[in-house]
Scaffold this active site. Structure first.
Site, mmCIF file in Angstrom:
data_model
loop_
_atom_site.group_PDB
_atom_site.id
_atom_site.type_symbol
_atom_site.label_atom_id
_atom_site.label_comp_id
_atom_site.label_asym_id
_atom_site.label_seq_id
_atom_site.Cartn_x
_atom_site.Cartn_y
_atom_site.Cartn_z
ATOM 1 N N CYS A 87 -2.998 -8.640 -0.030
ATOM 2 C CA CYS A 87 -3.322 -7.252 -0.389
ATOM 3 C C CYS A 87 -4.639 -7.043 -1.123
ATOM 4 C CB CYS A 87 -2.198 -6.670 -1.219
ATOM 5 S SG CYS A 87 -0.687 -6.507 -0.277
HETATM 6 N N1 LIG Z 1 2.894 -8.564 1.458
HETATM 7 C C1 LIG Z 1 2.894 -7.837 0.364
HETATM 8 O O1 LIG Z 1 3.099 -8.341 -0.745
HETATM 9 C C2 LIG Z 1 2.647 -6.349 0.423
HETATM 10 C C3 LIG Z 1 2.897 -5.579 -0.721
HETATM 11 C C4 LIG Z 1 2.681 -4.200 -0.650
HETATM 12 C C5 LIG Z 1 2.201 -3.623 0.517
HETATM 13 N N2 LIG Z 1 1.935 -4.403 1.606
HETATM 14 C C6 LIG Z 1 1.442 -3.747 2.823
HETATM 15 O O2 LIG Z 1 2.527 -3.618 3.746
HETATM 16 C C7 LIG Z 1 2.061 -3.786 5.086
HETATM 17 C C8 LIG Z 1 2.844 -4.901 5.769
HETATM 18 O O3 LIG Z 1 2.592 -6.091 5.069
HETATM 19 P P1 LIG Z 1 3.426 -7.414 5.348
HETATM 20 O O4 LIG Z 1 2.961 -8.398 4.350
HETATM 21 O O5 LIG Z 1 4.877 -7.095 5.445
HETATM 22 O O6 LIG Z 1 2.872 -7.774 6.820
HETATM 23 P P2 LIG Z 1 3.414 -8.873 7.824
HETATM 24 O O7 LIG Z 1 2.289 -9.217 8.691
HETATM 25 O O8 LIG Z 1 4.144 -9.935 7.043
HETATM 26 O O9 LIG Z 1 4.514 -8.110 8.694
HETATM 27 C C9 LIG Z 1 4.236 -7.139 9.650
HETATM 28 C C10 LIG Z 1 5.296 -7.197 10.750
HETATM 29 O O10 LIG Z 1 5.046 -6.151 11.692
HETATM 30 C C11 LIG Z 1 5.385 -6.643 12.991
HETATM 31 N N3 LIG Z 1 4.780 -5.799 14.012
HETATM 32 C C12 LIG Z 1 3.500 -5.792 14.474
HETATM 33 N N4 LIG Z 1 3.365 -4.839 15.423
HETATM 34 C C13 LIG Z 1 4.551 -4.246 15.551
HETATM 35 C C14 LIG Z 1 5.036 -3.181 16.374
HETATM 36 N N5 LIG Z 1 4.240 -2.549 17.247
HETATM 37 N N6 LIG Z 1 6.330 -2.821 16.262
HETATM 38 C C15 LIG Z 1 7.165 -3.454 15.395
HETATM 39 N N7 LIG Z 1 6.764 -4.466 14.597
HETATM 40 C C16 LIG Z 1 5.479 -4.835 14.675
HETATM 41 C C17 LIG Z 1 4.872 -8.075 12.963
HETATM 42 O O11 LIG Z 1 5.493 -8.850 13.981
HETATM 43 C C18 LIG Z 1 5.275 -8.518 11.554
HETATM 44 O O12 LIG Z 1 6.571 -9.076 11.543
HETATM 45 C C19 LIG Z 1 0.555 -4.036 4.980
HETATM 46 O O13 LIG Z 1 -0.116 -2.818 5.093
HETATM 47 C C20 LIG Z 1 0.395 -4.558 3.563
HETATM 48 O O14 LIG Z 1 -0.863 -4.288 3.045
HETATM 49 C C21 LIG Z 1 2.168 -5.750 1.574
#
Ligand SMILES: NC(=O)c1ccc[n+]([C@@H]2O[C@H](COP(=O)([O-])OP(=O)(O)OC[C@H]3O[C@@H](n4cnc5c(N)ncnc54)[C@H](O)[C@@H]3O)[C@@H](O)[C@H]2O)c1
Length: 463
Positions: free
Chosen positions: A273
């Site tokens: 992030c």
């Molecule tokens: N990781 C963190 O600590 C955190 C904390 C707060 C906010 N965020 C934000 O949350 C969001 C997600 O982060 P994350 O770490 O969970 O990402 P991630 O990459 O771990 O997970 C995203 C998921 O989305 C899936 N995906 C992709 N395209 C898709 C589609 N068309 N339909 C359904 N699923 C689909 C992927 O296969 C993956 O499993 C980002 O914007 C990130 O900045 C993350």
């Protein structure tokens, strides 16, 4: 309520699991069939290969096929949904802007399904990902283009810290909900009924744009604070003899107005992030002709800090990296997670390989599987020089120098193990200040450099 969570990475999986604990019927949907199969197995090792968070696998095992369902087929579950949380990736593009293609693709697929649903009750599409200010509106336009009836949009950014995701999802500091209408706020209040009137949780209702902005201000402010300690606090400890970092930190943060969180000095803050969000905000400001000097400085300081100890070693130590064997302790971007996205260790590996080391002997209690994916020799043949080990001792065997990159508790106070496993001349680069009694090692002939510790040539003058 019937809730769909689209995207089951760190954010989506934790969110779906914790929502299911409160008795909602939660359908977690992802395009990654392997991931969904792993979650459906309800086996801890399978789940933790993707998301390793304390307590998460247990919630999944307890709720699966009762309140929690995993699927790759959104078509079969979309009818009757009250809310769809979008937890999709928003990675940075080379120019720093957020890549919203995952969003566009998912929405272009889901919108026609929503338009055709038999049950035309109101459904709210909620952005949980970190998205540029104005993204909810962009989403609304896609839905309008597909003539989706009875639909609302909302922004509900996620603030969970990795490593403590379950606890913070169960008891967040705040829940921020941005929506346009009272009807949509009502639906969100029902999703989050356990938080709405909670005495310790701030439930904040606002506009979608404000909710999106809150997330960017919060994350960039945290990185600014961390970078202040790295760019100012650490430099004080290095420049002036007899400045003790731990005392400095305690003295400064005894003031209630100053945060204790983040008052450490380290080889930079990584994770999925911080870097991505600050780059995105810089881009959002630049696109609107707003000055970005402060944010750019913060980003630069944090990036510089990741490999800064290697630069210091070159200037201060007699050690030469060429053909040397280096122990690398810690691969994850912080303790209690296997996540390696934007981990400082990746930059350390790059810098060591660029300086011609012979071998990097790496150890991390959780992240080795991830490391093999990130540091795949088929992407860069130099990664063949990395070997993976099962313990600190194994990693230290036969090495000429050590780099500590993650703050795992088991790396704290390693001086005894170091003395047992390797003999001087030996260089220790401590990116996390894990060896408080390092002066004993220095007296025995080891070279030691930590973020915030005196320059080595000044060390003799320190009492
Ligand atoms: N990781 C963190 O600590 C955190 C904390 C707060 C906010 N965020 C934000 O949350 C969001 C997600 O982060 P994350 O770490 O969970 O990402 P991630 O990459 O771990 O997970 C995203 C998921 O989305 C899936 N995906 C992709 N395209 C898709 C589609 N068309 N339909 C359904 N699923 C689909 C992927 O296969 C993956 O499993 C980002 O914007 C990130 O900045 C993350």
């Amino acid at each position: 309520m019937k809730i769909i969570v689209a995207g089951t990475g760190f954010v989506g999986l934790c969110h779906a699991a914790v929502l299911s604990e409160t008795g909602h019927e939660v359908y977690a949907y992802d395009v990654d069939a392997q991931k969904i199969a792993a979650y459906n197995s309800a086996q801890r090792e399978q789940i933790e290969r993707y998301v390793n968070e304390p307590g998460l696998a247990q919630i999944i095992a307890e709720n699966i096929n009762r309140y929690l369902f995993f699927t790759t087929d959104i078509e079969s579950i979309i009818d009757g949904a009250d809310a769809i949380f979008m937890c999709l990736p928003t990675p940075p593009q080379p120019n720093g802007s957020s890549d919203l293609s995952y969003y566009d693709k998912a929405l272009e697929y889901i919108a026609p399904l929503l338009a055709q649903r038999k049950d035309q009750r109101r459904v709210v599409i909620i952005n949980k990902s970190t998205v540029p200010v104005g993204t909810a509106r962009r989403l609304e336009n896609i839905l309008k283009k597909h003539n989706v009836p009875n639909i609302g949009i909302a922004s509900n950014p996620e603030f969970l810290p990795e490593g403590d995701a379950v606890e913070k999802s169960r008891r967040p500091d705040r829940v921020v909900v941005g929506a346009d209408t009272e009807e949509d706020h009502k639906i969100l209040r029902r999703c989050y009924s356990q938080f709405v009137n909670h005495v310790r949780i701030a439930y904040i209702e606002t506009t979608p744009e404000t909710a999106e902005a809150i997330k960017y201000v919060a994350n960039t402010l945290l990185l600014t604070y961390v970078s202040f300690w790295n760019g100012v606090g650490a430099r004080l400890g290095e420049t002036f003899p007899n400045v003790r970092m731990e005392d400095l930190k305690r003295g400064v943060t005894a003031d209630n107005r100053i945060s204790k969180w983040g008052s450490y000095v380290s080889n930079g803050a990584g994770g999925s992030c911080f870097g991505k969000d600050i780059q995105s905000l810089i881009w959002q400001f630049k696109s609107n002709n707003v000055a970005t000097d402060l944010l750019e400085a913060v980003y630069r300081i944090n990036e510089y800090q990741k490999t800064y100890l290697i630069d210091r070693a070159i200037q201060e130590s007699t050690a030469n990296f060429n053909h040397k064997t280096v122990a690398l302790l810690g691969l994850a971007f912080k303790k209690q997670t296997n996540d390696m996205r934007d981990s400082s260790a990746l930059k350390v590996v790059e810098a060591l390989l660029a300086r011609g080391v012979k071998e990097i002997r790496a150890y991390d209690p959780l992240a080795i599987h991830e490391a093999k994916r990130f540091l795949d020799p088929s992407k860069n043949h130099l990664f063949e020089k990395i070997t993976y080990h099962n313990s600190v001792k194994d990693a230290l065997k036969g090495t000429d120098m050590l780099f500590i990159s993650t703050d795992w508790e088991e790396f704290r106070g390693l001086s005894g193990t170091i003395e047992q496993m390797v003999q001087p001349p030996y260089l220790i680069m401590d990116g996390r200040r894990m060896i408080p009694d390092y002066r004993d090692l220095v007296e025995k002939g080891y070279e030691y450099i930590a973020v915030g510790s005196p320059y080595m040539h000044d060390e003799e003058t320190v009492s």
